[in-house]
Design an enzyme around this catalytic site. Structure first.
Site, PDB file in Angstrom:
ATOM      1  N   LYS A  44       0.859  -1.181   0.000  1.00 39.67           N
ATOM      2  CA  LYS A  44       0.000   0.000   0.000  1.00 39.67           C
ATOM      3  C   LYS A  44       0.895   1.230   0.000  1.00 39.67           C
ATOM      4  O   LYS A  44       2.051   1.154   0.432  1.00 39.67           O
ATOM      5  CB  LYS A  44      -0.865   0.001   1.269  1.00 39.67           C
ATOM      6  CG  LYS A  44      -2.106   0.831   1.194  1.00 39.67           C
ATOM      7  CD  LYS A  44      -3.283   0.071   0.629  1.00 39.67           C
ATOM      8  CE  LYS A  44      -4.511   0.949   0.528  1.00 39.67           C
ATOM      9  NZ  LYS A  44      -5.673   0.226   0.034  1.00 39.67           N
ATOM     10  N   GLY A  66     -25.603   2.296   2.739  1.00 38.44           N
ATOM     11  CA  GLY A  66     -24.728   2.934   1.748  1.00 38.44           C
ATOM     12  C   GLY A  66     -25.021   2.355   0.385  1.00 38.44           C
ATOM     13  O   GLY A  66     -24.647   1.215   0.085  1.00 38.44           O
ATOM     14  N   VAL A  67     -25.712   3.142  -0.462  1.00 39.33           N
ATOM     15  CA  VAL A  67     -26.044   2.648  -1.803  1.00 39.33           C
ATOM     16  C   VAL A  67     -25.240   3.420  -2.844  1.00 39.33           C
ATOM     17  O   VAL A  67     -25.795   4.020  -3.770  1.00 39.33           O
ATOM     18  CB  VAL A  67     -27.568   2.663  -2.077  1.00 39.33           C
ATOM     19  CG1 VAL A  67     -28.233   1.492  -1.386  1.00 39.33           C
ATOM     20  CG2 VAL A  67     -28.208   3.979  -1.645  1.00 39.33           C
ATOM     21  N   GLY A  68     -23.939   3.432  -2.661  1.00 38.00           N
ATOM     22  CA  GLY A  68     -23.015   4.058  -3.608  1.00 38.00           C
ATOM     23  C   GLY A  68     -22.683   3.063  -4.702  1.00 38.00           C
ATOM     24  O   GLY A  68     -23.537   2.259  -5.111  1.00 38.00           O
ATOM     25  N   VAL A 120     -20.852   0.203  -4.897  1.00 36.73           N
ATOM     26  CA  VAL A 120     -21.050  -1.226  -4.623  1.00 36.73           C
ATOM     27  C   VAL A 120     -22.480  -1.491  -4.161  1.00 36.73           C
ATOM     28  O   VAL A 120     -23.144  -2.423  -4.635  1.00 36.73           O
ATOM     29  CB  VAL A 120     -20.054  -1.726  -3.543  1.00 36.73           C
ATOM     30  CG1 VAL A 120     -20.277  -3.202  -3.254  1.00 36.73           C
ATOM     31  CG2 VAL A 120     -18.614  -1.483  -3.972  1.00 36.73           C
TER      32      VAL A 120
HETATM   33  P1  NAD Z   1     -19.093   4.898  -2.490  1.00 39.54           P
HETATM   34  O1  NAD Z   1     -18.449   6.122  -1.935  1.00 39.54           O
HETATM   35  O2  NAD Z   1     -19.468   4.874  -3.934  1.00 39.54           O
HETATM   36  O3  NAD Z   1     -20.436   4.588  -1.667  1.00 39.54           O
HETATM   37  C1  NAD Z   1     -20.553   4.752  -0.296  1.00 39.54           C
HETATM   38  C2  NAD Z   1     -21.965   5.260  -0.027  1.00 39.54           C
HETATM   39  O4  NAD Z   1     -22.129   5.308   1.386  1.00 39.54           O
HETATM   40  C3  NAD Z   1     -22.225   6.653  -0.566  1.00 39.54           C
HETATM   41  O5  NAD Z   1     -23.418   6.674  -1.316  1.00 39.54           O
HETATM   42  C4  NAD Z   1     -22.348   7.505   0.695  1.00 39.54           C
HETATM   43  O6  NAD Z   1     -23.245   8.572   0.553  1.00 39.54           O
HETATM   44  C5  NAD Z   1     -22.855   6.488   1.693  1.00 39.54           C
HETATM   45  N1  NAD Z   1     -22.639   6.840   3.098  1.00 39.54           N
HETATM   46  C6  NAD Z   1     -21.609   7.518   3.651  1.00 39.54           C
HETATM   47  N2  NAD Z   1     -21.793   7.638   4.983  1.00 39.54           N
HETATM   48  C7  NAD Z   1     -22.951   6.977   5.276  1.00 39.54           C
HETATM   49  C8  NAD Z   1     -23.664   6.732   6.453  1.00 39.54           C
HETATM   50  N3  NAD Z   1     -23.262   7.177   7.640  1.00 39.54           N
HETATM   51  N4  NAD Z   1     -24.805   6.003   6.377  1.00 39.54           N
HETATM   52  C9  NAD Z   1     -25.236   5.531   5.197  1.00 39.54           C
HETATM   53  N5  NAD Z   1     -24.605   5.747   4.034  1.00 39.54           N
HETATM   54  C10 NAD Z   1     -23.486   6.476   4.069  1.00 39.54           C
HETATM   55  O7  NAD Z   1     -18.139   3.696  -2.104  1.00 39.54           O
HETATM   56  P2  NAD Z   1     -18.142   2.240  -2.738  1.00 39.54           P
HETATM   57  O8  NAD Z   1     -17.124   2.180  -3.807  1.00 39.54           O
HETATM   58  O9  NAD Z   1     -19.537   1.814  -3.025  1.00 39.54           O
HETATM   59  O10 NAD Z   1     -17.564   1.380  -1.524  1.00 39.54           O
HETATM   60  C11 NAD Z   1     -18.374   1.103  -0.397  1.00 39.54           C
HETATM   61  C12 NAD Z   1     -17.521   0.461   0.689  1.00 39.54           C
HETATM   62  O11 NAD Z   1     -16.937  -0.737   0.191  1.00 39.54           O
HETATM   63  C13 NAD Z   1     -16.348   1.335   1.139  1.00 39.54           C
HETATM   64  O12 NAD Z   1     -16.137   1.109   2.507  1.00 39.54           O
HETATM   65  C14 NAD Z   1     -15.172   0.792   0.345  1.00 39.54           C
HETATM   66  O13 NAD Z   1     -13.945   0.988   1.005  1.00 39.54           O
HETATM   67  C15 NAD Z   1     -15.519  -0.685   0.278  1.00 39.54           C
HETATM   68  N6  NAD Z   1     -14.948  -1.383  -0.876  1.00 39.54           N
HETATM   69  C16 NAD Z   1     -15.261  -0.958  -2.136  1.00 39.54           C
HETATM   70  C17 NAD Z   1     -14.739  -1.635  -3.233  1.00 39.54           C
HETATM   71  C18 NAD Z   1     -15.072  -1.230  -4.642  1.00 39.54           C
HETATM   72  O14 NAD Z   1     -14.836  -2.008  -5.564  1.00 39.54           O
HETATM   73  N7  NAD Z   1     -15.640  -0.047  -4.851  1.00 39.54           N
HETATM   74  C19 NAD Z   1     -13.903  -2.745  -3.037  1.00 39.54           C
HETATM   75  C20 NAD Z   1     -13.607  -3.177  -1.734  1.00 39.54           C
HETATM   76  C21 NAD Z   1     -14.149  -2.468  -0.665  1.00 39.54           C
END
Ligand code: NAD
Length: 365
Positions: free
Chosen positions: A94, A191-193, A195
């Site tokens: 990292k 969290g509906v981002g 993933v």
């Molecule tokens: P993202 O930023 O697209 O989505 C996160 C969502 O969580 C956002 O919509 C945000 O508004 C919401 N959020 C933030 N604080 C919140 C709260 N207190 N309550 C409810 N919702 C809240 O991130 P992502 O890429 O979807 O990743 C989600 C998680 O998975 C992260 O922790 C990330 O580290 C982990 N992760 C992601 C990947 C990947 O491929 N993207 C891979 C491994 C791990």
């Protein structure tokens, strides 16, 4: 008269950096500084037994250098375990760039960083992480080939990550309810981002009863109406009557407070570092009869996607590989039950066992 010092008197363990490295057996640290561009970075290579160390670069305004060091050592070690348990021929590494990602970015800074990555000769492969965008990585790529996650290559890892979480959740369901089916199960996706939304799509297709929560009202409304999900307030999440809790936003949401409220029987989500304190909350979830799918094994789809880029494999390879997360989670849960040990510990053991076994294969004949 010249004083002759006994070099044995100066114990390496007194050096706080080497002492921190030796605690978890990190192989190498590279401290990077460039006054011209303002670059201050640390690259940590934790373990390269299985292959080159792959892990993203994080840009963060750390309070001090010690915090940055602690973070990069912790994150690189996490990558070793994630890559090992996912069956990838990758070690763990990292990098952290100390600075404000909103004001300190420049082409020169990232190209200088790329030169440092390149100086490791492929022992470390970098990618995006918090605070880093694809354009930043294209600058890094101008100075080194040891970069993945570039625009036009393996692309957004989120669909693969979500697929891994989905199949791993089904493996938990099989162990907990005797069936893979999530139809009719009450699943809360926090969290509906990137993933979270893909996960909701799969759950909706299977007929799960979906609850969602997010801090972005617009996203929440759109996802709720597209997939017929029920919206839950940020603070009501832990009190909802649910079968499965899927944290897909923040870390440390499984803690003393939430565990006294959570009524679920499975915790399976994409967020990193879900257990606030592994040794405390990893045990508590087991005592409560909850199956906890270790986050680093469940969310490995992202790194699987990166690996497909390292090896120039088709995107379909990554989705197929992510399907194996079902078996991995299933094995973890079964072993946890048989050995009476929390799932997070079993996952760590399985990763260590693979590194040990393959390390022996790699010995000269
Ligand atoms: P993202 O930023 O697209 O989505 C996160 C969502 O969580 C956002 O919509 C945000 O508004 C919401 N959020 C933030 N604080 C919140 C709260 N207190 N309550 C409810 N919702 C809240 O991130 P992502 O890429 O979807 O990743 C989600 C998680 O998975 C992260 O922790 C990330 O580290 C982990 N992760 C992601 C990947 C990947 O491929 N993207 C891979 C491994 C791990």
């Amino acid at each position: 008269m010249i004083e002759v010092k006994n070099i044995q008197d100066t114990s390496l363990a007194e050096n706080p950096v080497i002492a921190q490295m030796s605690k978890f057996n990190h192989e190498q640290l590279l401290f990077c500084n460039d006054n011209e561009t303002g670059l201050k970075a640390i690259i940590a290579v934790h373990n390269t037994v299985l292959g080159p160390a792959l892990g993203g670069t994080r840009m963060w305004m750390y309070n001090n250098e010690m915090d940055a060091l602690t973070d990069v050592l912790r994150l690189s070690r996490g990558m070793t375990y994630k890559n090992a348990i996912s069956g990838l021929n990758l070690g763990g590494g990292k990098a952290v760039i100390i600075g404000d990602s909103r004001s300190m970015k420049s082409e020169a800074l990232f190209r200088r960083f790329g030169k440092f990555v390149n100086s490791l000769g492929g022992k470390y492969i970098t990618a995006e992480d918090v605070g880093i965008s694809p354009i930043d990585m294209t600058w890094v790529n101008m100075e080194t080939d040891h970069v993945v996650g570039l625009p036009g290559k393996s692309g957004d890892p989120s669909p693969v990550t979500a697929h891994g979480v989905y199949v791993g959740m089904k493996a938990c369901a099989h162990e907990q309810y005797g069936t893979d089916s999530l139809s009719g199960k009450k699943v809360l996706v926090q969290g509906v981002g990137h993933v979270g939304e893909y996960l909701v799509a799969s759950l909706a297709k299977e007929g799960a009863k979906i609850y969602i929560s997010d801090i972005h009202e617009e996203t929440l409304k759109r996802v709720a109406s597209t997939y017929g999900a029920t919206v839950v307030g940020i603070n009501e999440v832990y009190d909802v009557d649910m079968d499965i809790y899927a944290p897909c936003a923040l870390g440390a949401t499984v803690n003393d407070d939430t565990l006294s409220r959570l009524k679920c029987s499975i915790i399976a989500g994409a967020a990193n570092n879900q257990l606030a304190n592994e040794s405390v909350h990893g045990v508590k979830v087991m005592e409560k009869g909850i199956i906890y799918a270790p986050d680093f094994a469940l969310n490995a789809g992202g790194v699987i996607n990166c690996y497909s880029e390292v090896k120039s494999l088709q995107s379909s390879w990554a989705l197929n590989k992510a399907e194996e997360i079902y078996t991995t989670i299933s094995n973890i849960v079964k072993r946890s039950k048989n050995e009476g040990i929390p799932t997070y510990q079993i996952a760590n053991k399985m990763a260590e066992e693979r590194i040990e076994a393959i390390g022996k294969v790699k010995l000269p004949l």
